[in-house]
Motif scaffolding. Sequence first.
Motif, PDB file in Angstrom:
ATOM      1  N   ALA A 137       0.846  -1.184   0.000  1.00 45.59           N
ATOM      2  CA  ALA A 137       0.000   0.000   0.000  1.00 45.59           C
ATOM      3  C   ALA A 137       0.886   1.239   0.000  1.00 45.59           C
ATOM      4  CB  ALA A 137      -0.921   0.016   1.216  1.00 45.59           C
ATOM      5  N   PHE A 138       0.429   2.289  -0.670  1.00 42.90           N
ATOM      6  CA  PHE A 138       1.187   3.553  -0.736  1.00 42.90           C
ATOM      7  C   PHE A 138       0.303   4.696  -0.271  1.00 42.90           C
ATOM      8  CE2 PHE A 138       2.108   7.372  -3.390  1.00 42.90           C
ATOM      9  CZ  PHE A 138       3.214   7.790  -2.656  1.00 42.90           C
ATOM     10  N   ILE A 139       0.876   5.549   0.587  1.00 41.63           N
ATOM     11  CA  ILE A 139       0.166   6.721   1.097  1.00 41.63           C
ATOM     12  C   ILE A 139       0.963   7.975   0.755  1.00 41.63           C
ATOM     13  CG2 ILE A 139      -0.763   7.881   3.141  1.00 41.63           C
ATOM     14  CD1 ILE A 139      -0.893   5.106   4.485  1.00 41.63           C
ATOM     15  N   SER A 140       0.330   8.892   0.041  1.00 34.45           N
ATOM     16  CA  SER A 140       0.945  10.177  -0.282  1.00 34.45           C
ATOM     17  C   SER A 140       0.494  11.201   0.755  1.00 34.45           C
ATOM     18  CB  SER A 140       0.525  10.638  -1.686  1.00 34.45           C
ATOM     19  OG  SER A 140       0.961  11.969  -1.923  1.00 34.45           O
ATOM     20  N   LEU A 141       1.458  11.768   1.485  1.00 35.51           N
ATOM     21  CA  LEU A 141       1.174  12.763   2.516  1.00 35.51           C
ATOM     22  C   LEU A 141       1.668  14.128   2.039  1.00 35.51           C
ATOM     23  CD1 LEU A 141       2.491  10.698   5.576  1.00 35.51           C
ATOM     24  CD2 LEU A 141       0.082  11.070   4.985  1.00 35.51           C
ATOM     25  N   SER A 142       0.747  15.006   1.686  1.00 35.21           N
ATOM     26  CA  SER A 142       1.107  16.350   1.201  1.00 35.21           C
ATOM     27  C   SER A 142       2.078  16.269   0.031  1.00 35.21           C
ATOM     28  CB  SER A 142       1.732  17.193   2.324  1.00 35.21           C
ATOM     29  OG  SER A 142       0.877  17.309   3.424  1.00 35.21           O
TER      30      SER A 142
END
Length: 334
Positions: free
Chosen positions: A149-154
């Motif tokens: 899973a990949f999470i883009s934060l700002s």
Amino acid sequence: MEQPYQEEHLALEAEGYRLPAALTLPQGEKVKWRIVLLPGSMSNDVDGNYPGTLMKPHLYADLARQLAGRGHAVLRYAKYGAGTGAEMVDEKRVVAHRIFPRQRYIAEAAVKKLREMVPQAKGLAVAGHSEGSVHGMMIAQQSEMGVDAFISLSGPALRYMDLFIHKAQEMAKEQGEIIDFGAFKVNATNYIHAFELMRARKPFTEDIKADPTMEFLVKSWDSDNPQAHEGQQYMRDYDAVDPCIEIAKVACPVLVVQGGMDESGVHADNGERLYQVRHAVHPETTQLAFFPDLQHFYKHVVPGITWQEAMAVDAETDRRVSEVMSAWLDGLRE
């Protein structure tokens, strides 16, 4: 409800550096997800503070502890720079790669380290903040890295030079030809043209060189200092990556987290841009979490505050962010 956590401090050795790192774990509980937090562009300590600046957001420590309280194991690390506690231990190894790709290789080492330290979990996620989002989406494309899973934060949706160009264009609509960034003022036309020339690897025009508002940029770009040359190469390497193209290539599920008060250079509409291009390709595995009142480090700010004031807010990172990250991850394998 959050549970107690435990934290182990360690060193991450990669690319010729020894970087302070921390593994935060749920105390006495089975680990749900393993999460690696990838830092942004500036030199930060292990908690996500920026020595020598007014920015002490401790974003990475806050997220790690909040997520560990929800059952996840989180690895975070410092970036090399004055006051961060990071050390250079092998200069030859450091210069083997340029600044921008070097950060991706360090991130890959962190992913491998977390898998080694926490072998059992539901899955492994990479959460990249700001520039770290760009490195994260590149890593998530590599099947051998085993990212679930990949999470883009700002994260930015525009190429590096376009972040500056777009910001100046938007400010010029409101302020006119001379735009005020707070710490300095510039001629909008010359400022925008300078970045276009930098991208094209062309010399600055005489108009730009003669513009007193452009003196700082001209001196830094035309400098013979080796560090200036490294910085120029970093900008070109970063600019060569189009995040909207790359995020669409990520096969694993993607969560985009964006604050509506983000004026750091990454703009509030970047989250929507990333979401739309990824959703067009993978609609069932793309989600956007948008928080209108949060800035770049997910602190609550009110309209009218300057971006310098917003970036200096040091309150606890808003727990809604870790809550949505945890809930999204938990829902992926139910």
